[in-house]
Design an enzyme around this catalytic site. Sequence first.
Site, PDB file in Angstrom:
ATOM      1  N   GLU A   1       8.819  -3.225  11.291  1.00 16.31           N
ATOM      2  CA  GLU A   1       9.223  -1.946  10.702  1.00 16.31           C
ATOM      3  C   GLU A   1       9.641  -0.947  11.765  1.00 16.31           C
ATOM      4  OE1 GLU A   1       7.738   1.535   7.581  1.00 16.31           O
ATOM      5  OE2 GLU A   1       6.490  -0.249   7.880  1.00 16.31           O
TER       6      GLU A   1
ATOM      7  N   LYS B   1      -1.241  -9.321   3.683  1.00 12.19           N
ATOM      8  CA  LYS B   1      -0.555  -8.711   4.828  1.00 12.19           C
ATOM      9  C   LYS B   1      -1.411  -7.597   5.398  1.00 12.19           C
ATOM     10  CE  LYS B   1       3.063  -5.816   4.380  1.00 12.19           C
ATOM     11  NZ  LYS B   1       2.636  -4.609   5.161  1.00 12.19           N
TER      12      LYS B   1
ATOM     13  N   ASP C   1       0.833  -1.203   0.000  1.00  8.87           N
ATOM     14  CA  ASP C   1       0.000   0.000   0.000  1.00  8.87           C
ATOM     15  C   ASP C   1       0.868   1.254   0.000  1.00  8.87           C
ATOM     16  OD1 ASP C   1       0.883  -0.087   2.625  1.00  8.87           O
ATOM     17  OD2 ASP C   1      -1.107   0.095   3.533  1.00  8.87           O
ATOM     18  N   SER C   2       2.192   1.053   0.010  1.00  6.73           N
ATOM     19  CA  SER C   2       3.132   2.158  -0.223  1.00  6.73           C
ATOM     20  C   SER C   2       2.915   2.778  -1.592  1.00  6.73           C
ATOM     21  CB  SER C   2       4.575   1.651  -0.099  1.00  6.73           C
ATOM     22  OG  SER C   2       4.761   0.451  -0.840  1.00  6.73           O
TER      23      SER C   2
ATOM     24  N   GLU D   1      -1.707  -4.846   9.099  1.00 11.74           N
ATOM     25  CA  GLU D   1      -0.988  -4.298  10.243  1.00 11.74           C
ATOM     26  C   GLU D   1      -1.729  -4.549  11.557  1.00 11.74           C
ATOM     27  OE1 GLU D   1       0.530  -0.544   7.460  1.00 11.74           O
ATOM     28  OE2 GLU D   1      -0.462  -0.142   9.377  1.00 11.74           O
TER      29      GLU D   1
ATOM     30  N   ASP E   1      -0.875  -6.238   0.232  1.00 12.79           N
ATOM     31  CA  ASP E   1      -1.317  -5.506   1.420  1.00 12.79           C
ATOM     32  C   ASP E   1      -2.834  -5.350   1.425  1.00 12.79           C
ATOM     33  OD1 ASP E   1       0.775  -4.884   3.139  1.00 12.79           O
ATOM     34  OD2 ASP E   1       1.388  -3.121   1.986  1.00 12.79           O
TER      35      ASP E   1
END
Length: 260
Positions: free
Chosen positions: A178, A109, A42-43, A111, A81
Amino acid sequence: MKLTDLKKFKEKGEKITCLTAYDASFAKLFDTCEVDMILVGDSLGNVIKGDENTLNVTMEDMLYHTRAVAKSVQKSLLIADMPYQSYTNAAQTLENAKRLMDAGAQMVKFEGGAEHEASFKILQANQIPVCGHLGLQPQSVIEMGGYKVQGKDELGAKRILEDAKLLESWGVEAIVLECVPAELARRVSQSIAIPTIGIGAGIDCDGQVLVSYDMLGINTGYLPKFVKNFLSGHDSIESGVKNYIDSVKNQTFPDNTHSY
């Protein structure tokens, strides 16, 4: 790389390489260079859309880019993501994870830790492979007060360690760490049997991931401490990618200058 290879890499002490990709062309290059894992991150909110953070990335964005990347990937393990607010409850998590898998992802993935117990467990119950993400969580950057190193104090470190153990118990296959101190990342990596993939988390993680644009020296603003330009001194993107892979495998990256 197959899903079943993840723990084997950790057991034999071979470092895992991962890069982000958002399109078919870069994905094909990374796959040909034999990057172990490719992350449709999602970067893309930052590097593709030009936003300040990842919060405006939608499921439609992730599906579009996952489909594009999946067309080119044959050897690398493909992770996608789950974007901001796409896993707020178990039912939503399952629906969106299935959509990403249908788009070509082999693993999703997202968070967070204990607060997403229901989401982790429903994916485990439905045999959908999951990669966790602890430490700095870009989707929570506002709540965290910016892009800051996490786990520097005893309470924060304890929470990250406990969350990592919980995620492992809920069937998570790997965990991205991270922006955490290298010593904490070492403790986490030694405390669980699944691989840790570091980004700004020191040399003792079981693998490393970088945003591909950062790895190639393409950036539009602030550069985190953990970023290194692997294209510098090389005459092609392919040789820059191979430089990154070799540096991770040979454990020359990250060094102390790229760690906290």
